[in-house]
Design an enzyme around this catalytic site. Structure first.
Site, PDB file in Angstrom:
ATOM      1  N   GLY A 235       0.853  -1.191   0.000  1.00 43.33           N
ATOM      2  CA  GLY A 235       0.000   0.000   0.000  1.00 43.33           C
ATOM      3  C   GLY A 235       0.887   1.238   0.000  1.00 43.33           C
ATOM      4  O   GLY A 235       0.690   2.162   0.780  1.00 43.33           O
ATOM      5  N   HIS A 236       1.878   1.201  -0.885  1.00 35.48           N
ATOM      6  CA  HIS A 236       2.804   2.327  -1.012  1.00 35.48           C
ATOM      7  C   HIS A 236       3.658   2.125  -2.265  1.00 35.48           C
ATOM      8  O   HIS A 236       3.601   1.069  -2.902  1.00 35.48           O
ATOM      9  CB  HIS A 236       3.700   2.442   0.232  1.00 35.48           C
ATOM     10  CG  HIS A 236       4.417   1.191   0.570  1.00 35.48           C
ATOM     11  ND1 HIS A 236       4.131   0.418   1.670  1.00 35.48           N
ATOM     12  CD2 HIS A 236       5.401   0.532  -0.085  1.00 35.48           C
ATOM     13  CE1 HIS A 236       4.911  -0.634   1.681  1.00 35.48           C
ATOM     14  NE2 HIS A 236       5.685  -0.590   0.635  1.00 35.48           N
ATOM     15  N   ALA A 237       4.439   3.148  -2.586  1.00 33.03           N
ATOM     16  CA  ALA A 237       5.428   3.054  -3.666  1.00 33.03           C
ATOM     17  C   ALA A 237       6.770   3.491  -3.090  1.00 33.03           C
ATOM     18  O   ALA A 237       6.824   4.080  -2.000  1.00 33.03           O
ATOM     19  CB  ALA A 237       5.034   3.953  -4.830  1.00 33.03           C
TER      20      ALA A 237
END
Ligand code: T46
Length: 140
Positions: free
Chosen positions: A56-58
């Site tokens: 749930g991130h980059a």
């Protein structure tokens, strides 16, 4: 570091598998030339409930290779324009995720273990954890 990666830059890497001739199972090995980056850190996810998700991130600069050491899980990948889901279930295949790709890991099977080989030490400021911020980053 390239920041405008797209889904087309995501690759599956074949990890050499040595099957034992006497039936003792398989051995896979990751040597330095298999990955396009030197490994600076290794971590692993395990005991993930099937209804939970990770990621749930980059990442801004980090590159990583995810290997399903045991069981299976889905990786939802998003380059800001398109999404795709890849199921990882073979310990002799690694998913190479370049910079600037939003990822979520979900649907972990019972006993699912995700090994992550990464290009840098842990730096919280390399994370983009807000999706709106990710879209701005990709548009920049
Ligand atoms: C990724 C996915 C697949 C550390 O202290 N050191 C570390 O090396 C890592 C990876 C995490 N942490 C701490 C930071 C948080 O307090 O462990 C906690 C959980 O981390 P996070 O919420 O980032 O975990 P995931 O599973 O959502 O994400 C991790 C990686 O952080 C990330 O790079 O791509 O696995």
């Amino acid at each position: 570091m390239k920041h405008n990666s797209t889904l087309a830059d995501i690759q599956m890497i074949e990890i050499p598998k040595i099957s034992d001739p006497d039936g003792r199972g398989n051995l896979s090995v990751v040597e330095k030339d298999i990955l396009p980056f030197p490994i600076k850190r290794v971590y692993y996810l395990y005991d993930v409930p099937s209804n939970s998700s990770r990621g749930g991130h980059a990442h801004i600069d980090l590159v990583q290779c995810l290997i399903p050491l045991s069981g299976s899980f889905d990786v939802v990948l998003d380059d800001g324009s398109s999404k795709k889901t890849i199921t990882l279930n073979r310990p002799d295949r690694g998913l190479l995720i370049p910079t600037g790709i939003w990822r979520e890991l979900e649907n972990f099977s019972s006993g699912g273990v995700c090994l992550s080989l990464v290009s840098d030490v842990y730096k919280e400021d390399d994370y983009i954890r807000e999706y709106d911020e990710f879209l701005s980053f990709k548009g920049a």
